[in-house]
Motif scaffolding. Sequence first.
Motif, short mmCIF file in Angstrom:
data_model
loop_
_atom_site.label_atom_id
_atom_site.label_comp_id
_atom_site.label_asym_id
_atom_site.label_seq_id
_atom_site.Cartn_x
_atom_site.Cartn_y
_atom_site.Cartn_z
N TRP A 43 0.99 -1.23 0.27
CA TRP A 43 -0.01 -0.29 -0.80
C TRP A 43 0.87 1.09 -0.25
CZ3 TRP A 43 -3.97 -1.27 4.16
CH2 TRP A 43 -4.66 -2.21 3.94
N LYS A 44 1.09 1.64 -1.10
CA LYS A 44 1.85 2.96 -1.21
C LYS A 44 2.11 4.13 -1.11
CE LYS A 44 5.33 -0.03 -2.83
NZ LYS A 44 6.18 -0.56 -1.88
N THR A 45 0.14 4.38 -1.44
CA THR A 45 -0.13 5.24 -1.56
C THR A 45 -1.77 5.65 -0.52
OG1 THR A 45 0.45 6.27 -3.45
CG2 THR A 45 -1.00 8.05 -2.44
N PRO A 46 -2.16 5.96 0.40
CA PRO A 46 -3.51 6.02 0.83
C PRO A 46 -4.25 5.93 -0.34
CG PRO A 46 -2.11 8.01 1.86
CD PRO A 46 -1.77 7.56 0.90
N SER A 47 -5.59 5.18 -0.72
CA SER A 47 -6.80 5.99 -1.32
C SER A 47 -7.41 6.86 -1.25
CB SER A 47 -7.68 3.98 -1.56
OG SER A 47 -8.25 4.36 -0.21
N LYS A 48 -8.32 7.21 -1.96
CA LYS A 48 -9.07 8.37 -2.19
C LYS A 48 -9.99 8.33 0.36
CE LYS A 48 -11.03 11.94 -3.38
NZ LYS A 48 -9.97 13.86 -3.14
N ILE A 49 -10.70 7.08 -0.17
CA ILE A 49 -11.06 7.08 0.90
C ILE A 49 -10.76 7.08 2.25
CG2 ILE A 49 -11.45 4.55 0.96
CD1 ILE A 49 -14.55 6.30 1.53
N GLN A 50 -8.74 6.82 1.72
CA GLN A 50 -8.23 6.61 3.48
C GLN A 50 -7.60 8.18 3.60
OE1 GLN A 50 -6.36 3.52 1.97
NE2 GLN A 50 -7.11 1.68 2.42
N GLN A 51 -7.69 8.75 2.72
CA GLN A 51 -7.16 10.43 2.73
C GLN A 51 -8.37 10.81 3.68
OE1 GLN A 51 -5.74 12.33 -0.35
NE2 GLN A 51 -4.76 10.75 -1.74
N GLU A 52 -9.60 10.58 3.33
CA GLU A 52 -10.84 11.20 3.25
C GLU A 52 -11.53 11.17 4.86
OE1 GLU A 52 -12.27 13.90 1.60
OE2 GLU A 52 -11.45 13.80 0.22
N SER A 53 -10.56 9.71 5.38
CA SER A 53 -11.71 9.38 6.60
C SER A 53 -10.55 9.20 7.53
CB SER A 53 -12.39 8.31 6.32
OG SER A 53 -11.80 7.05 6.13
N LEU A 54 -9.92 8.64 7.36
CA LEU A 54 -8.76 8.36 8.48
C LEU A 54 -8.23 9.95 9.21
CD1 LEU A 54 -5.52 5.86 6.28
CD2 LEU A 54 -7.45 5.48 8.48
N PRO A 55 -8.32 11.12 9.19
CA PRO A 55 -7.36 12.23 9.72
C PRO A 55 -8.92 12.03 10.94
CG PRO A 55 -7.25 12.68 7.76
CD PRO A 55 -7.72 10.90 7.11
N LEU A 56 -10.05 11.65 10.05
CA LEU A 56 -10.90 11.78 11.14
C LEU A 56 -11.69 10.93 12.22
CD1 LEU A 56 -13.66 12.76 8.69
CD2 LEU A 56 -12.69 14.36 9.85
N ALA A 57 -11.38 9.67 11.63
CA ALA A 57 -11.40 8.36 12.35
C ALA A 57 -10.16 8.83 13.63
CB ALA A 57 -10.96 7.71 11.88
N LEU A 58 -9.10 9.24 12.90
CA LEU A 58 -8.01 8.93 13.77
C LEU A 58 -8.50 9.98 15.10
CD1 LEU A 58 -5.00 9.00 11.28
CD2 LEU A 58 -5.63 6.26 12.96
N GLN A 59 -8.94 10.91 14.74
CA GLN A 59 -9.56 12.20 15.86
C GLN A 59 -10.60 11.66 16.71
OE1 GLN A 59 -10.18 16.13 13.91
NE2 GLN A 59 -8.70 15.72 12.16
N GLY A 60 -10.98 10.21 16.19
CA GLY A 60 -11.89 10.59 17.20
C GLY A 60 -13.33 10.11 17.02
N LYS A 61 -13.40 10.72 15.65
CA LYS A 61 -14.72 10.44 15.13
C LYS A 61 -15.48 9.91 14.77
CE LYS A 61 -13.58 15.90 13.78
NZ LYS A 61 -14.78 16.35 15.00
N ASP A 62 -16.78 9.87 14.13
CA ASP A 62 -17.70 8.61 14.23
C ASP A 62 -17.96 8.90 12.68
OD1 ASP A 62 -18.25 7.59 16.45
OD2 ASP A 62 -20.64 7.44 16.34
N VAL A 63 -17.21 8.21 11.46
CA VAL A 63 -17.67 7.95 10.26
C VAL A 63 -18.36 7.35 9.08
CG1 VAL A 63 -15.92 7.93 8.29
CG2 VAL A 63 -14.69 8.96 10.25
N ILE A 64 -19.68 7.93 9.00
CA ILE A 64 -19.35 7.16 7.39
C ILE A 64 -19.26 7.67 6.51
CG2 ILE A 64 -21.86 7.50 6.20
CD1 ILE A 64 -23.48 9.48 8.77
N GLY A 65 -18.52 6.49 5.34
CA GLY A 65 -18.09 6.55 4.21
C GLY A 65 -18.65 5.97 2.99
N LEU A 66 -19.67 6.86 2.28
CA LEU A 66 -20.12 5.65 0.89
C LEU A 66 -18.52 5.42 0.25
CD1 LEU A 66 -22.64 8.48 0.99
CD2 LEU A 66 -22.76 4.96 2.15
N ALA A 67 -18.51 4.39 -0.57
CA ALA A 67 -17.28 4.12 -1.35
C ALA A 67 -18.36 2.73 -2.16
CB ALA A 67 -16.02 4.71 -0.76
N GLU A 68 -17.29 2.65 -3.25
CA GLU A 68 -17.75 1.27 -3.61
C GLU A 68 -17.07 0.22 -3.96
OE1 GLU A 68 -20.09 0.51 -6.17
OE2 GLU A 68 -20.93 2.92 -5.66
N THR A 69 -17.45 -1.26 -3.52
CA THR A 69 -16.32 -2.24 -3.40
C THR A 69 -14.84 -2.39 -4.11
OG1 THR A 69 -16.31 -4.14 -3.53
CG2 THR A 69 -17.46 -3.51 -5.99
#
Length: 469
Positions: A43-69
Amino acid sequence: MAAPAEDEQANNTNSGAEITEKVTFRSLGVTDVLCEACDQLGWKTPSKIQQESLPLALQGKDVIGLAETGSGKTGAFAIPIIQALLENPQRLFGLILTPTRELAFQISEQFEALGSSIGIKCAVIVGGIDMMTQAIHLAKKPHVVIATPGRLVDHLENTKGFNLRALKYLVMDEADRILNMDFEAEVDKILKVIPRDRHTYLFSATMTKKVAKLQRASLQDPVKVEVSTKYQTVEKLQQHYIFIPTKYKDCYLVSILNELAGNSFMIFCSTCNNTTRVALMLRNLGLNAIPLHGQMGQNKRLGSLNKFKSKTRSILVATDVASRGLDIPHVDVVLNFDIPTHSKDYIHRVGRTARAGRSGKAITFVTQYDVELYQRIEYLIGKQLTLYPSEEQEVMLLMERVSEAQRIAKMELRDMEDNKKKRPAGGAKNADDADDTEDALGVRKKVKKSHGGKPGQKSQGNRKMSKRH
């Protein structure tokens, strides 16, 4: 173990979303030990969903992620859970709910791969496996439980000493599919017995009314992250349709398999019975097909999947149980033998090929009864499929051999049903390592004998087809 994770991750870079080169897992706040694990998995580069959700999740927030398989969702929720576990080690720390057994095992593989350096322990709790064996695993108090809702409720109600009162993280993966499979009552029961002061991640391909209701019931001030609002298929996927009369579907299927011999195929059927019938028919023609559907025992399902993944079988005939989330990198061709009733399932089915930047081919069989369903698919994906070229006269030359294979397959299906009725509980022959279609060989041998050939001997035409596969 790294392979499935790597392929899902690699596919992210081709999902139509632009990824900024400078963004790294470290820059998103991921700890060094997990950055190294990501690097080892490719995993060289974070995917788009990871770029968007990881900072929020690591701050302790609840996350709703809408993304394809195939968009890297597993990494998006596994990394924050493992990082929190590193800071606060605890047993029965996280619970991941998934709609299918195969997806549960795949998520477990990715958790264990990411947490291999810290010795993370996972338990997969799904139907089709002995309750007592699972109870023993739960008694050892793993860090993460990955479960299908129905079987988890069975354990919460019946397994002495097991509870999730100390749970810190809840993930609902493929939430739209969980609710479409009528697990609402089970999910409600689970939510009632786990702590309210937990972190919750809800990942879904679509924001349905049921998912919105579940969000209100289970998340606290969630942040919504949406990667793709439009249903789309990857650019390198060649999408075709073939318009044929229903009675000749089997002939056209065999013709295409013969024409594209040397590739690996996933054939999607709408019912468990038709999946088994098609696999038996293809076997009778010397093609090494293997079935995968919900009525098979769990060991047989995993056995079929492993044989296909290891390339000992080149044709996997499956229901939609195999259409979501499974990472099999080498699928060359997807055949929609039965057109999906729900148009969105088309996206998931054809997403099994053209992964990780590779090209792929999808062919959808359209009969006189499927025109409306076919038009819905074209409307959903916003493009017209091209007609797959075929020579009717050449296809009809297969009619005699295909009819004979169909006849034997029907006999084998009847024989399998009779055997299931006679068989004592738990006494299945080779239940752990053979699918039912392999057990049907006895009928085939009888038929061959009655035609004057040696048991198991193939016809001249079948031998040619077998060699090509």
